[in-house]
Design a protein around this motif. Structure first.
Motif, PDB file in Angstrom:
ATOM      1  N   ARG A  95       4.753  12.633   4.479  1.00 15.80           N
ATOM      2  CA  ARG A  95       5.774  13.502   5.077  1.00 15.80           C
ATOM      3  C   ARG A  95       5.179  14.800   5.612  1.00 15.80           C
ATOM      4  N   HIS A  96       3.910  15.080   5.264  1.00 17.45           N
ATOM      5  CA  HIS A  96       3.199  16.269   5.729  1.00 17.45           C
ATOM      6  C   HIS A  96       3.945  17.564   5.366  1.00 17.45           C
ATOM      7  N   GLN A  97       4.389  17.620   4.117  1.00 19.52           N
ATOM      8  CA  GLN A  97       4.998  18.823   3.573  1.00 19.52           C
ATOM      9  C   GLN A  97       4.906  18.764   2.056  1.00 19.52           C
ATOM     10  N   GLU A  98       5.255  19.866   1.401  1.00 18.96           N
ATOM     11  CA  GLU A  98       5.150  19.900  -0.052  1.00 18.96           C
ATOM     12  C   GLU A  98       6.093  18.873  -0.683  1.00 18.96           C
ATOM     13  N   VAL A  99       5.605  18.256  -1.772  1.00 13.17           N
ATOM     14  CA  VAL A  99       6.400  17.238  -2.458  1.00 13.17           C
ATOM     15  C   VAL A  99       7.707  17.832  -2.967  1.00 13.17           C
ATOM     16  N   ALA A 100       7.661  19.057  -3.490  1.00 13.27           N
ATOM     17  CA  ALA A 100       8.873  19.695  -4.004  1.00 13.27           C
ATOM     18  C   ALA A 100       9.921  19.844  -2.908  1.00 13.27           C
ATOM     19  N   ALA A 101       9.485  20.150  -1.696  1.00 11.44           N
ATOM     20  CA  ALA A 101      10.424  20.294  -0.578  1.00 11.44           C
ATOM     21  C   ALA A 101      11.030  18.949  -0.194  1.00 11.44           C
ATOM     22  N   VAL A 102      10.212  17.896  -0.215  1.00 12.90           N
ATOM     23  CA  VAL A 102      10.713  16.555   0.111  1.00 12.90           C
ATOM     24  C   VAL A 102      11.771  16.122  -0.898  1.00 12.90           C
TER      25      VAL A 102
END
Length: 328
Positions: A95-102
Motif C-alpha cells: 500500500r506504500h504507507q504506514e501499516v497503522a494508517a492502512v
C-alpha cells in the motif's frame, strides 16, 4: 457476598486468560515473522517498486542496510517486536504507507460489517431455532435449509447473490460502499451497499447457530421446570420463549464466542468479492503481495480480538450462571 464472589471470579478469569493469551500472541508473532523471513521476496525490491528495475545494486544494498534485513533473524525479530510494542507497525510495501494508517482507515468498515452480521445472525438464529424446536413444519424447513447452506462456500453465495440481486434484478449494488458518483459518504448509501454483504455473511454463518438453538430448545422443552410451567396452564409462547429459550441461552453464549474466528474468515471472502474497503480485502492483497508487515499486524490484531471475545464470553457466562463462579 455475591459481589465478592463475582469480583474474585472476574479477577481469576482475567489472570488465567492472560496467562494463555500472552504465549499465544508471542507464538503467533514468531510464526508470522518466520513466514516472512522464509519468503523469497526481497523487501528492498518490494519497497522500491517499479524503480527497483532501474535502481543500482548499491542503492538496494543501502535500503537493506537501513532496514537491517541482513541482520541475524533473532536480532530482526527483537527489533520488530520492540517497534511493535512502541506502536510502530512498520511500512506496508503493497500500500506504500504506514501499516497503522492502512489499518486505521479500514478497520471501522470491517467492524461495521461484523457487528451488523453478528447481531442479525444471533437474532434470527434465536427466533428461527426456537420456532423450529416447537413446530414440526418449521423444523423440517429450517433443518433442511441449514444443512444445504452449510455445504455452500461463502464466496459461491456471494457470487450467486450478485448474479441474482445485483445483475438480474438490479435491487442492490454489486460492490463497494458508495456510489461511484458520490463525493461524500452517505449513511443511507452505505446501508444500501451493505445489504448484500451482510445477507451473504449472515446466511453462511447461521446454520450452526440455528441447529444449536433448535436442539437446545427441544431438549429444554423436556425439562421439569418447563413441563411444570405447562402444567400450570401458561401460554405456549410464554413457555417457549420465557422458560425453554432462557435455559438454552447459556451454552449459546459459548457458541457465539467460539464461532467468531469463522465469522472473521468469512468476512475476508465477502469483502474481497464485494470489493469492500475493509481489513479482509487488504489481507488478501497483503498475502498476494508478500506484504509481511501488514499481514503480520492484521493477524496479531485478529488474534487479539478473538482472545478478547472469548474472555468476554466466559465473563458473560459466569455472570449469567452463578454455578460457574462457584465450580470454576
Amino acid at each position: 457476598m455475591e459481589h465478592q464472589h463475582l469480583d474474585a471470579y472476574v479477577i481469576r478469569l482475567i489472570r488465567n486468560r492472560l496467562a494463555i493469551a500472552l504465549p499465544v500472541l508471542i507464538a503467533t508473532s514468531m510464526g508470522m515473522f518466520l513466514l516472512g523471513a522464509a519468503s523469497p521476496m526481497d523487501p528492498a525490491m518490494q519497497y522500491a517498486g517499479a524503480a527497483a528495475f532501474t535502481a543500482s545494486p548499491e542503492n538496494l544494498a543501502q535500503i537493506r542496510a537501513n532496514w537491517g534485513v541482513d541482520d541475524p533473524l533473532p536480532v530482526q525479530y527483537l527489533r520488530w517486536l520492540g517497534n511493535l510494542l512502541h506502536g510502530d507497525l512498520g511500512w506496508s510495501t503493497s500500500r506504500h504507507q504506514e501499516v497503522a494508517a492502512v489499518i486505521g482507515a479500514r478497520a471501522g468498515w470491517t467492524l461495521l460489517l461484523l457487528g451488523i452480521t453478528l447481531v442479525v445472525v444471533l437474532a434470527s438464529s434465536l427466533l428461527l431455532g426456537t420456532l423450529a424446536a416447537h413446530h414440526r413444519v418449521v423444523d423440517r424447513f429450517v433443518t433442511t435449509t441449514a444443512y444445504a447452506v452449510e455445504s455452500m462456500p461463502v464466496f459461491w453465495l456471494a457470487l450467486a447473490a450478485i448474479a441474482v440481486f445485483a445483475l438480474t434484478l438490479g435491487w442492490f449494488p454489486a460492490g463497494g460502499l458508495t456510489d461511484v458518483r458520490s463525493v461524500a459518504v452517505d449513511p443511507g448509501d452505505v446501508a444500501h451497499h451493505l445489504v448484500l454483504p451482510v445477507l451473504v455473511l449472515t446466511i453462511s454463518q447461521s446454520p450452526w447457530f440455528l441447529l444449536f438453538v433448535r436442539d437446545a430448545v427441544a431438549e429444554s422443552l423436556r425439562d421439569d421446570h418447563v413441563l411444570a410451567a405447562r402444567a400450570r396452564g401458561l401460554r405456549g409462547r410464554t413457555v417457549l420463549f420465557g422458560h425453554a429459550l432462557r435455559t438454552a441461552l447459556l451454552p449459546f453464549l459459548t457458541l457465539a464466542g467460539t464461532h467468531l474466528p469463522e465469522l472473521v474468515g468469512g468476512s475476508v471472502l465477502v469483502e474481497t468479492v464485494f470489493s469492500l474497503p475493509g481489513l479482509g480485502a487488504v489481507s488478501v492483497q497483503a498475502a498476494l503481495g508478500s506484504d509481511f508487515p501488514l499481514l503480520a499486524a492484521i493477524t496479531l490484531i485478529t488474534t487479539t480480538v478473538v482472545l478478547t471475545a472469548n474472555l468476554l464470553t466466559d465473563l458473560a457466562y459466569g455472570i449469567a450462571d452463578p454455578r460457574v463462579r462457584v465450580d470454576g
